[in-house]
Enzyme design. Structure first.
Site, mmCIF file in Angstrom:
data_model
loop_
_atom_site.group_PDB
_atom_site.id
_atom_site.type_symbol
_atom_site.label_atom_id
_atom_site.label_comp_id
_atom_site.label_asym_id
_atom_site.label_seq_id
_atom_site.Cartn_x
_atom_site.Cartn_y
_atom_site.Cartn_z
ATOM 1 N N GLY A 281 0.817 -1.209 0.000
ATOM 2 C CA GLY A 281 0.000 0.000 0.000
ATOM 3 C C GLY A 281 0.850 1.258 0.000
ATOM 4 O O GLY A 281 2.079 1.202 0.020
ATOM 5 N N ILE A 393 -0.225 1.607 12.358
ATOM 6 C CA ILE A 393 -0.596 2.847 11.682
ATOM 7 C C ILE A 393 -2.080 3.093 11.907
ATOM 8 O O ILE A 393 -2.920 2.259 11.560
ATOM 9 C CB ILE A 393 -0.319 2.766 10.164
ATOM 10 C CG1 ILE A 393 1.132 2.373 9.894
ATOM 11 C CG2 ILE A 393 -0.683 4.080 9.487
ATOM 12 C CD1 ILE A 393 2.145 3.345 10.394
ATOM 13 N N LYS A 397 -9.181 9.719 11.475
ATOM 14 C CA LYS A 397 -10.610 9.378 11.469
ATOM 15 C C LYS A 397 -11.013 8.538 12.676
ATOM 16 O O LYS A 397 -12.208 8.290 12.901
ATOM 17 C CB LYS A 397 -10.968 8.668 10.163
ATOM 18 C CG LYS A 397 -10.832 9.586 8.950
ATOM 19 C CD LYS A 397 -11.026 8.838 7.640
ATOM 20 C CE LYS A 397 -10.954 9.804 6.463
ATOM 21 N NZ LYS A 397 -9.628 10.437 6.310
ATOM 22 N N ASN A 433 -4.110 12.712 6.021
ATOM 23 C CA ASN A 433 -3.935 12.288 4.634
ATOM 24 C C ASN A 433 -2.495 12.479 4.172
ATOM 25 O O ASN A 433 -1.852 13.459 4.524
ATOM 26 C CB ASN A 433 -4.848 13.103 3.718
ATOM 27 C CG ASN A 433 -6.309 12.925 4.071
ATOM 28 O OD1 ASN A 433 -6.924 11.942 3.700
ATOM 29 N ND2 ASN A 433 -6.865 13.869 4.807
ATOM 30 N N SER A 437 -1.741 9.436 -2.090
ATOM 31 C CA SER A 437 -2.063 8.051 -1.773
ATOM 32 C C SER A 437 -3.190 7.558 -2.670
ATOM 33 O O SER A 437 -4.013 8.339 -3.152
ATOM 34 C CB SER A 437 -2.459 7.910 -0.303
ATOM 35 O OG SER A 437 -3.644 8.629 -0.036
ATOM 36 N N VAL A 441 -7.763 12.435 -2.807
ATOM 37 C CA VAL A 441 -8.359 13.503 -3.611
ATOM 38 C C VAL A 441 -7.428 14.030 -4.708
ATOM 39 O O VAL A 441 -7.887 14.350 -5.814
ATOM 40 C CB VAL A 441 -8.837 14.640 -2.681
ATOM 41 C CG1 VAL A 441 -7.668 15.331 -1.999
ATOM 42 C CG2 VAL A 441 -9.659 15.660 -3.441
#
Length: 590
Positions: A281, A393, A397, A433, A437, A441
């Site tokens: 990822g 990690i 949120k 963010n 990634s 956005v």
């Protein structure tokens, strides 16, 4: 090429012989006002031969004959000066010890000869550079007219590259905000005030090249000023790469921490066996790269995505003797135990998780199984197999969560931190963010711009925090290095960014003001404001970007029962609320 070099050597060597002999003759001529007495002819001829041999020898020693016309610079001028000075000094020593051989000989001729020979030899070599510099330049069809912002050494390098045609740019002026530089010269351009940009724009110039080293806030301010003047193409000149690259949204938005500590991370990872879950990822792959960079002895890369694992394995192929890719789901406890028993990692960096809010809202059971149960299985297996440290990690949120994804990560925090003890150090790291990634956005906006589509965002007031992935991951590793067990670390992500402002900047950077911005409405579980992260009660660490949030351990027997219930319950939202009382599920969006 060999012929060309031989031709150049022959030209310079012949020219230097003539100029050296001429300088000796003129030195004597000037010394005697143009009328050299015949008594000095012998000394003049002997000195001319000796000086010729000495000067040519030292010019060869200093590799002057290997320098092409266009590369002649102050450094080469300095070398010629030293070479000729040494030649004159050696001649003086010869004259001093064998003066009878030269008598009569005027000593002042040595000084005059040095000045003349330096002037002649230096002027010969700089002549072509001077012709190129003073020759009126014409813009080629493929070149872009531009303004250079900043009268710096960078700017001089840029202007030189533009003259040579290597940049595809045609500078028309140099501007600077520093008053003391206004009116001075930068190459052949008079440095002008920034306000002069307006008149250049009126003449059709739309490109500006920034040749300054600026902090991010200064760069943002300058970018906005240039756009206000009418510039629509802003580039940054890179001295090391000798290129002018487009200014990126990352340049304007990414928080760049000033307390990155390479030595601490190196001490933390060096010679360790490290396992990274979710290795393919965005975060996981960067963790893998930094583990290798900072000297991990062996890296076990675990991921259930074949493509992602292939990609990171291919990226690190140069270090294949130090890496082991494991295609495995962390839900497979038996296989996971075998991996831990085989490779015996000392450190686990747990980055595997479902992270996309809308997908987790639509698939809450999968989010619970992958995020909560997967973390529990990995953490349990790590403790059973005597792994020394476990770093998870987490996310912004998880702070007063309003969606399934954030709440599952909060449950993961509660479980892993409650498992921490003196033999099994566990730490969690929350951050916001990361730029670029997958699914975030910025890549979405870039794709929409490339496809000539309107930019879509869910609400005009929505804000987010951003950091470059490499910096965020290094701070995660620094937090892991100082962890003693049981800490919930929080990264300072800087100032929040309004997504609508981000969209507008990206349109400006792409010169696509023809595209519109569409508001689609908040999605289920989505927050207007991420409640990041730093609280006034959070404890400081030795790093200004890393804090420790308050966190209480929970009863593991009770939590295990609730996790079992989550796997079979009908209403996952209600079951999560029992574990995380601050969970306020935004089921409908706006």
């Amino acid at each position: 090429m060999i012929f060309y070099k031989s031709k150049r050597l022959a030209f310079f060597l012949t020219s230097d012989i003539v100029l050296i002999l001429l300088s000796v003759y003129l030195a004597f001529s000037l010394r005697f006002s143009g009328d050299i007495p015949s008594i000095f002819y012998h000394g003049m001829m002997v000195s001319a031969i000796i000086l010729l041999v000495l000067k040519l020898s030292f010019l060869f020693v200093f590799r002057i004959y290997k320098v092409a016309w266009r590369f002649f610079s102050l450094n080469e001028a300095r070398k010629i000066f030293i070479a000729l000075l040494l030649a004159e000094f050696c001649f003086f020593l010869i004259f001093y010890f064998f003066s009878d051989f030269f008598n009569p000989f005027p000593r002042s001729a040595i000084v005059i000869d040095f000045v003349l020979s330096y002037m002649f030899i230096g002027t010969l070599r700089i002549s072509k550079r001077m012709l190129v510099d003073f020759k009126p330049s014409r813009m080629k069809e493929e070149e872009t007219p531009c303004i250079v912002v900043g009268a710096t050494s960078k700017a001089l390098h840029l202007l030189k590259g533009a003259k040579e045609g290597s940049l595809g740019l045609f500078p028309v002026g140099v501007v600077d905000a520093r008053k003391e530089l206004i009116g001075t010269y930068c190459d052949k351009f008079i440095v002008e005030e920034k306000e002069k940009i307006k008149s250049y724009v009126e003449q059709g110039v739309k490109t500006a090249i920034i040749a300054l080293r600026l902090e991010q806030e200064e760069l943002k301010k300058l970018f906005e000023e240039l756009v206000a003047y009418g510039i629509c193409d802003v580039k940054i000149f890179s001295f090391t790469r000798n290129e002018a690259r487009d200014i990126s949204i990352e340049d304007l938005l990414a928080r760049k921490p000033k307390d990155l500590d390479d030595s601490a991370v190196a001490a933390f990872l060096k010679d360790k066996v490290v396992l990274v879950s979710g290795a393919g990822g965005t975060i996981g792959s960067e963790l893998c790269k930094q583990c290798i960079k900072f000297g991990a002895k062996h890296l076990i890369m675990v991921d259930h995505s074949e493509y992602n694992l292939y990609k990171i394995n291919d990226d690190l192929n140069l270090y294949k003797e130090k890496i082991t890719p494991i295609l495995l789901s962390i839900l497979d406890k038996q296989s996971l135990d075998e991996v831990l028993k085989t490779y015996k990692p000392e450190l686990i960096l747990h980055a595997a998780a479902y992270k996309h809010v809308p997908l987790c809202e639509q698939n809450p059971h999968s989010a619970v199984i992958n995020n909560i149960l997967g973390t529990k299985i990995l953490c349990d297996s790590a403790k059973e197999n005597k792994v020394a440290k476990f770093v998870m990690i987490s996310t912004d949120k998880a702070v007063r969560p309003t969606n399934i994804m954030g709440c599952t990560k909060r449950v993961c925090e509660l479980y892993t931190l409650s498992m921490s003890d003196e033999n099994f150090e566990v730490a969690c790291v929350r951050f916001g963010n990361v730029l670029g990634s997958s699914g975030s956005v910025i890549p979405k906006f870039k794709a929409q711009i490339a496809n000539n589509e309107p930019l879509t965002l869910t609400h005009p007031d929505i804000v987010r925090y951003f950091m470059l992935v490499a910096e965020a991951v290094q701070l995660v590793l620094q937090a892991g290095a100082i962890a003693k067990g049981g800490e919930l670390f929080v990264l300072d992500m800087g100032k929040p960014v309004k997504i609508i402002d981000l969209a507008k900047k990206m349109l400006l950077l792409s010169n696509r003001n023809d595209l519109e911005i569409k508001i689609t409405g908040l999605r289920k579980g989505e927050k207007l404001y991420e409640e990041l992260l730093i609280d006034e009660n959070d404890a400081k660490t030795q790093y200004e970007s890393i804090f420790v949030a308050k966190n209480e351990k929970v009863d593991l027997d009770w939590l295990n029962k609730e996790i079992e219930n989550l796997q079979i319950c009908e209403d996952i939202s209600e079951a999560l609320l029992k574990i995380v009382p601050e969970f306020k599920h935004n089921k409908e969006g706006v």
